[in-house]
Design an enzyme around this catalytic site. Structure first.
Site, PDB file in Angstrom:
ATOM      1  N   GLY A  15      -7.321 -72.629  30.317  1.00  0.00           N
ATOM      2  CA  GLY A  15      -6.809 -72.462  31.674  1.00  0.00           C
ATOM      3  C   GLY A  15      -5.353 -72.837  31.863  1.00  0.00           C
ATOM      4  O   GLY A  15      -4.775 -72.571  32.920  1.00  0.00           O
ATOM      5  N   ARG A  48      -5.026 -55.997  29.270  1.00  0.00           N
ATOM      6  CA  ARG A  48      -4.823 -56.808  30.473  1.00  0.00           C
ATOM      7  C   ARG A  48      -4.225 -56.034  31.651  1.00  0.00           C
ATOM      8  O   ARG A  48      -4.711 -56.178  32.767  1.00  0.00           O
ATOM      9  CB  ARG A  48      -3.997 -58.062  30.143  1.00  0.00           C
ATOM     10  CG  ARG A  48      -4.697 -58.983  29.140  1.00  0.00           C
ATOM     11  CD  ARG A  48      -3.969 -60.293  28.890  1.00  0.00           C
ATOM     12  NE  ARG A  48      -4.069 -61.171  30.034  1.00  0.00           N
ATOM     13  CZ  ARG A  48      -3.132 -61.346  30.951  1.00  0.00           C
ATOM     14  NH1 ARG A  48      -1.973 -60.747  30.852  1.00  0.00           N
ATOM     15  NH2 ARG A  48      -3.343 -62.133  31.956  1.00  0.00           N
ATOM     16  N   CYS A 101      -7.527 -41.071  28.391  1.00  0.00           N
ATOM     17  CA  CYS A 101      -7.867 -40.222  29.524  1.00  0.00           C
ATOM     18  C   CYS A 101      -8.421 -41.111  30.633  1.00  0.00           C
ATOM     19  O   CYS A 101      -9.596 -41.036  31.008  1.00  0.00           O
ATOM     20  CB  CYS A 101      -8.878 -39.170  29.101  1.00  0.00           C
ATOM     21  SG  CYS A 101      -8.260 -38.176  27.743  1.00  0.00           S
ATOM     22  N   GLU A 102      -7.575 -41.997  31.097  1.00  0.00           N
ATOM     23  CA  GLU A 102      -7.906 -43.014  32.107  1.00  0.00           C
ATOM     24  C   GLU A 102      -6.604 -43.273  32.834  1.00  0.00           C
ATOM     25  O   GLU A 102      -5.622 -43.676  32.200  1.00  0.00           O
ATOM     26  CB  GLU A 102      -8.298 -44.331  31.411  1.00  0.00           C
ATOM     27  CG  GLU A 102      -9.725 -44.483  31.021  1.00  0.00           C
ATOM     28  CD  GLU A 102     -10.640 -44.759  32.186  1.00  0.00           C
ATOM     29  OE1 GLU A 102     -10.144 -44.964  33.323  1.00  0.00           O
ATOM     30  OE2 GLU A 102     -11.854 -44.743  31.974  1.00  0.00           O
ATOM     31  N   GLY A 139      -6.428 -71.347  24.668  1.00  0.00           N
ATOM     32  CA  GLY A 139      -6.195 -70.129  23.899  1.00  0.00           C
ATOM     33  C   GLY A 139      -4.815 -69.592  24.250  1.00  0.00           C
ATOM     34  O   GLY A 139      -3.889 -69.600  23.449  1.00  0.00           O
ATOM     35  N   ARG A 140      -4.701 -69.171  25.492  1.00  0.00           N
ATOM     36  CA  ARG A 140      -3.469 -68.529  25.970  1.00  0.00           C
ATOM     37  C   ARG A 140      -2.211 -69.362  25.712  1.00  0.00           C
ATOM     38  O   ARG A 140      -1.210 -68.853  25.219  1.00  0.00           O
ATOM     39  CB  ARG A 140      -3.607 -68.307  27.491  1.00  0.00           C
ATOM     40  CG  ARG A 140      -2.647 -67.304  28.070  1.00  0.00           C
ATOM     41  CD  ARG A 140      -2.811 -67.236  29.587  1.00  0.00           C
ATOM     42  NE  ARG A 140      -4.187 -67.114  30.012  1.00  0.00           N
ATOM     43  CZ  ARG A 140      -4.830 -65.959  30.173  1.00  0.00           C
ATOM     44  NH1 ARG A 140      -4.209 -64.834  29.964  1.00  0.00           N
ATOM     45  NH2 ARG A 140      -6.097 -65.939  30.576  1.00  0.00           N
TER      46      ARG A 140
HETATM   47  C1  LIG Z   1     -11.619 -68.278  27.238  1.00  0.00           C
HETATM   48  C2  LIG Z   1     -11.995 -69.685  27.040  1.00  0.00           C
HETATM   49  C3  LIG Z   1     -11.046 -70.638  26.689  1.00  0.00           C
HETATM   50  C4  LIG Z   1      -9.587 -70.337  26.560  1.00  0.00           C
HETATM   51  O1  LIG Z   1      -9.003 -69.968  27.757  1.00  0.00           O
HETATM   52  P1  LIG Z   1      -7.430 -69.772  27.877  1.00  0.00           P
HETATM   53  O2  LIG Z   1      -7.232 -69.279  29.258  1.00  0.00           O
HETATM   54  O3  LIG Z   1      -7.074 -68.744  26.849  1.00  0.00           O
HETATM   55  O4  LIG Z   1      -6.790 -71.063  27.610  1.00  0.00           O
HETATM   56  C5  LIG Z   1     -11.486 -71.923  26.445  1.00  0.00           C
HETATM   57  N1  LIG Z   1     -12.784 -72.273  26.546  1.00  0.00           N
HETATM   58  C6  LIG Z   1     -13.732 -71.370  26.888  1.00  0.00           C
HETATM   59  C7  LIG Z   1     -15.145 -71.807  26.945  1.00  0.00           C
HETATM   60  C8  LIG Z   1     -13.372 -70.052  27.148  1.00  0.00           C
HETATM   61  O5  LIG Z   1     -14.311 -69.180  27.497  1.00  0.00           O
END
Ligand SMILES: *Cc1c(COP(=O)(O)O)cnc(C)c1O
Length: 427
Positions: free
Chosen positions: A231, A311, A342-343, A275-276
């Site tokens: 997040g 995205r 084709c979208e 992740g992000r």
């Molecule tokens: C997608 C996800 C993350 C990573 O989210 P980011 O927004 O990429 O930081 C972490 N934990 C869980 C359980 C997720 O589903």
């Protein structure tokens, strides 16, 4: 803030001689610097660990770089577990934060010694039945319901999300699991996505730390880690102020000292599953302008499409675009930049002011390092692109080859049509 590519036009032209566009390019230097900064920001907490959310960028060459900074993997499927195991991560470095989970995936996670993070109360029984008994260390995902708001207006709606347990269920889960022999407990929550504010983690931490104190007091369960999950966002838009991970780490430390330490819980480890933030800014989609079209609007058609980066089509997300070699040219042309699906939502940009684009120009689409390649698909029979790593020494390496028609048709390999398309396969 001006957004600049992490690579020169000359380097891209060199890469294109070996790897045809489109492809995702990643910046080893940026990944390393950021991973180091994350580690330092939380170095006040001896047990801190970032478990990289594998779904964001499931590419071993990249995740192994994070592994050098003691990051682990956050998985939520069988194949993510398999990949993490194959990359050499041990159980302490694997978090299994799944939901709607098939029982065999708990089995796999437990066999690997991974930490199982339960999304639901009913999963306690399922895990116990599947494994014979509960592991000694377990985590639960929390959903406080209602709305989750931050002072800059960012808000998410946990009450409307499928994840986690209610407060009552969480207390009951801890009681039940303790009675069944669990010794180490964790708490996890993911309450807002892509937050571009230093306030999110500290605010979430305060909610979870207070909850942890109550859970420990009421149930007697020993809380050993608190997982702030993902997040933490990135500034996709050039006018956004980026997060400062040092400020975020210091903000969490302050709440830790205020809430956990006075409660005698100064041994709790902080975990993250970003992740992000770990990868997003350090990837770009490199694509070539191959068509132009002048109807009621001006269109530039590129050789990438939404299967390479979903995205914009899925969320209407902004991804900044640099036309390589025209960084200083005036953005005096308004374009829709499209792919070939084709979208009609297959557009990387709508009404975007850009320099005049000529066919053959290379477009650099920023911030595709997380939830970019990995959200790909095969609609319209489009193939997955290559992934390339720009190394610290300036050289490059193909870390995933592009998909071929043969890969695409592989699950039809028993049909006459496949045999017709690939006759050389016949013995
Ligand atoms: C997608 C996800 C993350 C990573 O989210 P980011 O927004 O990429 O930081 C972490 N934990 C869980 C359980 C997720 O589903």
């Amino acid at each position: 803030m001006e957004k600049k590519p992490f690579v020169t036009k000359e380097k891209i032209e060199e890469i294109i001689k070996t790897v045809p566009t489109p492809f995702h390019l990643y910046d080893e230097k940026g990944i390393r610097e950021n991973a180091r900064a994350v580690k330092e920001a939380f170095s006040w907490n001896p047990g801190f660990r970032e478990y990289f959310a594998v779904k964001a960028t499931p590419t071993p060459a990249l995740i192994k770089i994070l592994g050098e900074y003691d990051c682990g993997c956050d998985c939520s499927s069988m194949t993510e577990l398999m990949l993490s195991e194959a990359m050499g991560f041990d159980g302490n470095h694997i978090m299994f934060s799944s939901n709607d989970t098939p029982p065999e995936e708990y089995k796999k996670a437990a066999d690997m010694g991974a930490i199982i993070n339960l999304d639901d109360f009913t999963a306690i029984d399922i895990v116990e039945k599947t494994l014979g008994k509960l592991p000694k260390r377990m985590s639960c995902r929390y959903n406080p319901g209602g709305l989750f708001a931050l002072s800059n207006g960012i808000m998410d709606n946990p009450g409307d999300s499928k994840y986690g347990m209610t407060t009552d269920q969480l207390f009951e889960a801890f009681r039940v699991m303790k009675a069944k022999g669990v010794e180490e407990f964790g708490i996890h929550a993911f309450l807002a996505s892509n937050t571009v504010t230093n306030e999110y983690y500290p605010k979430l931490a305060e909610v979870l730390f207070k909850l942890a104190v109550q859970l420990q007091n009421v149930t007697g369960a020993h809380v050993t880690f608190i997982n702030l999950s993902g997040g933490v966002g990135i500034p996709y838009e050039p006018w956004q102020e980026p997060n400062d991970i040092r400020a975020i780490g210091a903000g969490v430390e302050k709440v830790y000292n205020k809430v956990l330490v006075p409660a005698g819980m100064d041994d709790v480890s902080i975990f993250a599953e970003m992740g992000r933030f770990m990868m997003g800014p350090y990837g770009a989609l490199v694509t070539k302008a191959i068509n132009e079209k002048h109807i009621y609007k001006e269109y530039i058609g590129v050789d990438a499409c939404a299967v390479n980066l979903m995205r914009p089509a899925m969320y209407g997300s902004y991804h900044h675009i640099t036309v390589l070699g025209k960084e200083n040219a005036e953005c005096d042309h308004k374009y829709d930049v499209t792919g070939s699906l084709c979208e009609n939502n297959d557009k990387f940009a709508i009404d975007r002011m850009l320099p005049e684009i000529e066919l053959g120009d290379i477009l650099y689409i920023h911030d595709t390092g997380a939830h970019g390649f990995s959200m790909g698909y095969n609609y319209n029979g489009k193939l997955w692109s290559a992934e390339v790593l720009l190394k610290e020494d300036g050289s490059f390496e193909v870390i995933r080859r592009p998909e071929t028609p043969k890969d695409y048709f592989a699950t039809l390999d028993f049909t006459p049509e496949y045999k017709k398309m690939f006759p050389e396969e016949q013995q």
